[in-house]
Design a protein around this motif. Structure first.
Motif, PDB file in Angstrom:
ATOM      1  N   SER A 141       0.846  -1.192   0.000  1.00  0.00           N
ATOM      2  CA  SER A 141       0.000   0.000   0.000  1.00  0.00           C
ATOM      3  C   SER A 141       0.880   1.240   0.000  1.00  0.00           C
ATOM      4  CB  SER A 141      -0.926   0.029   1.227  1.00  0.00           C
ATOM      5  OG  SER A 141      -0.197   0.413   2.390  1.00  0.00           O
ATOM      6  N   ARG A 142       0.224   2.393  -0.139  1.00  0.00           N
ATOM      7  CA  ARG A 142       0.977   3.640  -0.130  1.00  0.00           C
ATOM      8  C   ARG A 142       1.689   3.861   1.189  1.00  0.00           C
ATOM      9  NH1 ARG A 142      -2.821   8.896   0.762  1.00  0.00           N
ATOM     10  NH2 ARG A 142      -0.745   9.750   0.951  1.00  0.00           N
ATOM     11  N   ALA A 143       1.180   3.276   2.261  1.00  0.00           N
ATOM     12  CA  ALA A 143       1.841   3.417   3.563  1.00  0.00           C
ATOM     13  C   ALA A 143       3.211   2.747   3.550  1.00  0.00           C
ATOM     14  CB  ALA A 143       0.969   2.826   4.667  1.00  0.00           C
ATOM     15  N   ASP A 144       3.310   1.574   2.929  1.00  0.00           N
ATOM     16  CA  ASP A 144       4.595   0.877   2.837  1.00  0.00           C
ATOM     17  C   ASP A 144       5.594   1.687   2.015  1.00  0.00           C
ATOM     18  OD1 ASP A 144       3.740  -1.704   4.108  1.00  0.00           O
ATOM     19  OD2 ASP A 144       2.408  -1.761   2.380  1.00  0.00           O
ATOM     20  N   VAL A 145       5.119   2.220   0.911  1.00  0.00           N
ATOM     21  CA  VAL A 145       5.996   2.996   0.031  1.00  0.00           C
ATOM     22  C   VAL A 145       6.499   4.237   0.754  1.00  0.00           C
ATOM     23  CG1 VAL A 145       6.156   4.218  -2.172  1.00  0.00           C
ATOM     24  CG2 VAL A 145       4.787   2.123  -2.010  1.00  0.00           C
ATOM     25  N   ASN A 146       5.603   4.913   1.457  1.00  0.00           N
ATOM     26  CA  ASN A 146       5.968   6.116   2.191  1.00  0.00           C
ATOM     27  C   ASN A 146       6.952   5.809   3.317  1.00  0.00           C
ATOM     28  OD1 ASN A 146       4.024   8.818   3.754  1.00  0.00           O
ATOM     29  ND2 ASN A 146       6.055   8.807   2.866  1.00  0.00           N
ATOM     30  N   LEU A 147       6.732   4.690   4.003  1.00  0.00           N
ATOM     31  CA  LEU A 147       7.637   4.301   5.080  1.00  0.00           C
ATOM     32  C   LEU A 147       9.033   4.021   4.536  1.00  0.00           C
ATOM     33  CD1 LEU A 147       8.319   3.565   7.985  1.00  0.00           C
ATOM     34  CD2 LEU A 147       7.322   1.289   7.586  1.00  0.00           C
ATOM     35  N   LEU A 148       9.125   3.304   3.439  1.00  0.00           N
ATOM     36  CA  LEU A 148      10.441   3.022   2.857  1.00  0.00           C
ATOM     37  C   LEU A 148      11.140   4.316   2.454  1.00  0.00           C
ATOM     38  CD1 LEU A 148      12.611   1.074   1.818  1.00  0.00           C
ATOM     39  CD2 LEU A 148      11.405   1.077  -0.383  1.00  0.00           C
ATOM     40  N   GLU A 149      10.412   5.201   1.789  1.00  0.00           N
ATOM     41  CA  GLU A 149      11.004   6.479   1.382  1.00  0.00           C
ATOM     42  C   GLU A 149      11.563   7.221   2.590  1.00  0.00           C
ATOM     43  OE1 GLU A 149       9.730  10.752  -0.643  1.00  0.00           O
ATOM     44  OE2 GLU A 149       8.201   9.226  -0.265  1.00  0.00           O
ATOM     45  N   THR A 150      10.801   7.255   3.681  1.00  0.00           N
ATOM     46  CA  THR A 150      11.234   7.950   4.882  1.00  0.00           C
ATOM     47  C   THR A 150      12.465   7.303   5.496  1.00  0.00           C
ATOM     48  OG1 THR A 150       8.934   8.571   5.326  1.00  0.00           O
ATOM     49  CG2 THR A 150      10.483   8.765   7.155  1.00  0.00           C
ATOM     50  N   ILE A 151      12.484   5.978   5.540  1.00  0.00           N
ATOM     51  CA  ILE A 151      13.636   5.256   6.079  1.00  0.00           C
ATOM     52  C   ILE A 151      14.898   5.594   5.293  1.00  0.00           C
ATOM     53  CG2 ILE A 151      14.692   2.957   6.231  1.00  0.00           C
ATOM     54  CD1 ILE A 151      11.909   1.904   7.038  1.00  0.00           C
ATOM     55  N   LEU A 152      14.804   5.580   3.976  1.00  0.00           N
ATOM     56  CA  LEU A 152      15.989   5.822   3.149  1.00  0.00           C
ATOM     57  C   LEU A 152      16.499   7.248   3.302  1.00  0.00           C
ATOM     58  CD1 LEU A 152      15.069   3.841  -0.099  1.00  0.00           C
ATOM     59  CD2 LEU A 152      16.513   3.127   1.811  1.00  0.00           C
ATOM     60  N   VAL A 153      15.594   8.198   3.475  1.00  0.00           N
ATOM     61  CA  VAL A 153      16.025   9.582   3.703  1.00  0.00           C
ATOM     62  C   VAL A 153      16.705   9.707   5.066  1.00  0.00           C
ATOM     63  CG1 VAL A 153      15.244  11.957   4.034  1.00  0.00           C
ATOM     64  CG2 VAL A 153      14.307  10.596   2.173  1.00  0.00           C
ATOM     65  N   LEU A 154      16.134   9.078   6.088  1.00  0.00           N
ATOM     66  CA  LEU A 154      16.768   9.104   7.405  1.00  0.00           C
ATOM     67  C   LEU A 154      18.168   8.505   7.353  1.00  0.00           C
ATOM     68  CD1 LEU A 154      13.867   8.044   9.798  1.00  0.00           C
ATOM     69  CD2 LEU A 154      15.098  10.221   9.849  1.00  0.00           C
ATOM     70  N   GLU A 155      18.324   7.436   6.593  1.00  0.00           N
ATOM     71  CA  GLU A 155      19.627   6.778   6.515  1.00  0.00           C
ATOM     72  C   GLU A 155      20.664   7.629   5.780  1.00  0.00           C
ATOM     73  OE1 GLU A 155      18.704   2.030   6.881  1.00  0.00           O
ATOM     74  OE2 GLU A 155      18.706   2.907   4.874  1.00  0.00           O
ATOM     75  N   GLU A 156      20.226   8.565   4.965  1.00  0.00           N
ATOM     76  CA  GLU A 156      21.178   9.487   4.344  1.00  0.00           C
ATOM     77  C   GLU A 156      21.844  10.363   5.412  1.00  0.00           C
ATOM     78  OE1 GLU A 156      18.971   9.999  -0.004  1.00  0.00           O
ATOM     79  OE2 GLU A 156      18.820  11.587   1.499  1.00  0.00           O
ATOM     80  N   PHE A 157      21.099  10.711   6.445  1.00  0.00           N
ATOM     81  CA  PHE A 157      21.638  11.493   7.551  1.00  0.00           C
ATOM     82  C   PHE A 157      22.318  10.607   8.590  1.00  0.00           C
ATOM     83  CE2 PHE A 157      18.086  14.256   6.142  1.00  0.00           C
ATOM     84  CZ  PHE A 157      18.763  15.452   5.966  1.00  0.00           C
ATOM     85  N   LYS A 158      21.718   9.445   8.799  1.00  0.00           N
ATOM     86  CA  LYS A 158      22.164   8.556   9.881  1.00  0.00           C
ATOM     87  C   LYS A 158      22.127   7.112   9.374  1.00  0.00           C
ATOM     88  CE  LYS A 158      20.953   7.433  14.718  1.00  0.00           C
ATOM     89  NZ  LYS A 158      22.315   7.629  15.268  1.00  0.00           N
ATOM     90  N   PRO A 159      23.239   6.627   8.800  1.00  0.00           N
ATOM     91  CA  PRO A 159      23.245   5.303   8.169  1.00  0.00           C
ATOM     92  C   PRO A 159      22.805   4.157   9.076  1.00  0.00           C
ATOM     93  CG  PRO A 159      25.199   6.526   7.529  1.00  0.00           C
ATOM     94  CD  PRO A 159      24.521   7.338   8.603  1.00  0.00           C
ATOM     95  N   ASP A 160      22.987   4.313  10.378  1.00  0.00           N
ATOM     96  CA  ASP A 160      22.596   3.234  11.296  1.00  0.00           C
ATOM     97  C   ASP A 160      21.226   3.484  11.934  1.00  0.00           C
ATOM     98  OD1 ASP A 160      23.236   5.356  12.947  1.00  0.00           O
ATOM     99  OD2 ASP A 160      24.368   4.150  14.398  1.00  0.00           O
ATOM    100  N   ALA A 161      20.377   4.228  11.252  1.00  0.00           N
ATOM    101  CA  ALA A 161      19.066   4.589  11.815  1.00  0.00           C
ATOM    102  C   ALA A 161      18.241   3.373  12.216  1.00  0.00           C
ATOM    103  CB  ALA A 161      18.285   5.446  10.814  1.00  0.00           C
ATOM    104  N   LEU A 162      18.410   2.260  11.505  1.00  0.00           N
ATOM    105  CA  LEU A 162      17.609   1.068  11.786  1.00  0.00           C
ATOM    106  C   LEU A 162      18.321   0.051  12.679  1.00  0.00           C
ATOM    107  CD1 LEU A 162      15.865   0.269   8.359  1.00  0.00           C
ATOM    108  CD2 LEU A 162      15.065   1.712  10.250  1.00  0.00           C
TER     109      LEU A 162
END
Length: 221
Positions: free
Chosen positions: A154-175
């Motif tokens: 769903s669009r929620a999954d797509v949005n979550l992935l996009e957000t995760i990848l942007v966070l990882e640009e700032f903080k590679p170990d975000a997850l």
């Protein structure tokens, strides 16, 4: 109009980026027409294409859609990324709206004064690590499926992935502390349409560069 959707926006990330992500996840090809100058924006306004005088604007199915949420809702519904019933749609909306709060903080980070950026970034990470990512870690764990809602993308999954990848640009170990989200990210990134969108040369935009900001602001002044 018919054919590919046409996306009107500036040539950087911003409010159009989630639209591109959603179209890409649905396997839909699109065209981009970039607003590069103040005059380009004025031309769209003068031509009556912008209902509220603002971009992004998407031409699709004979409409000129504005307002990012309306655009995303339409695309999600059209391409079966919006759940199977009202209950699933409500959950999808809830997750997306939660992510919107975090994404607003991230999107405006580049426009903060230099002396505020460190503090602002710390605030983003604090909210991401302690408020938002734990929620989605728990939702996915409790749901026990590959996706946030039902067992379908769903669009929620797509949005979550996009957000995760942007966070990882700032903080590679975000997850690092979120193993369920790590698995979610790996599954999502391996999906053919998304994997294609993540490849070099796709319409996915890189992070905004500081040198681009003055020209961008001049378009909207």
């Amino acid at each position: 109009m018919s054919g590919k959707p046409v996306l009107h926006y500036v040539s950087v990330r911003g409010r159009m980026e989630p639209v591109k992500w959603l179209l890409a996840a649905a396997g839909v090809e699109f065209e981009e027409k970039f607003v590069e100058t103040k005059e380009d924006l004025q031309k769209l306004r003068a031509g009556g294409s912008l209902l509220f005088q603002q971009i992004p604007m998407v031409e699709i199915d004979g409409m000129k859609l504005v307002q990012t949420r309306a655009i995303l809702n339409y695309i999600a519904g059209k391409y079966n990324l919006y759940g199977k019933d009202l209950k699933e749609r409500a959950l999808i909306d809830m997750y997306v709206e939660g992510l919107a709060d975090l994404n607003e903080l991230i999107m405006y980070h580049d426009f903060k004064p230099a002396n505020e950026k460190e503090k602002n970034l710390a605030s983003i990470f604090d909210k991401a690590m302690n408020r938002y990512l734990p929620v989605f870690e728990k939702v996915l764990k409790d749901h026990g499926q590959d996706f946030l809602v039902g067992n379908k993308l769903s669009r929620a999954d797509v949005n979550l992935l996009e957000t995760i990848l942007v966070l990882e640009e700032f903080k590679p170990d975000a997850l690092a502390k979120f193993p369920v989200l790590q698995s979610f990210k790996a599954r999502m990134c391996s999906m053919p349409n998304i994997k294609k969108f993540l490849q070099p040369g796709s319409p996915k935009k890189p992070p905004l560069q500081e040198k681009e900001i003055p020209a961008l602001l001049a378009i909207f002044e």
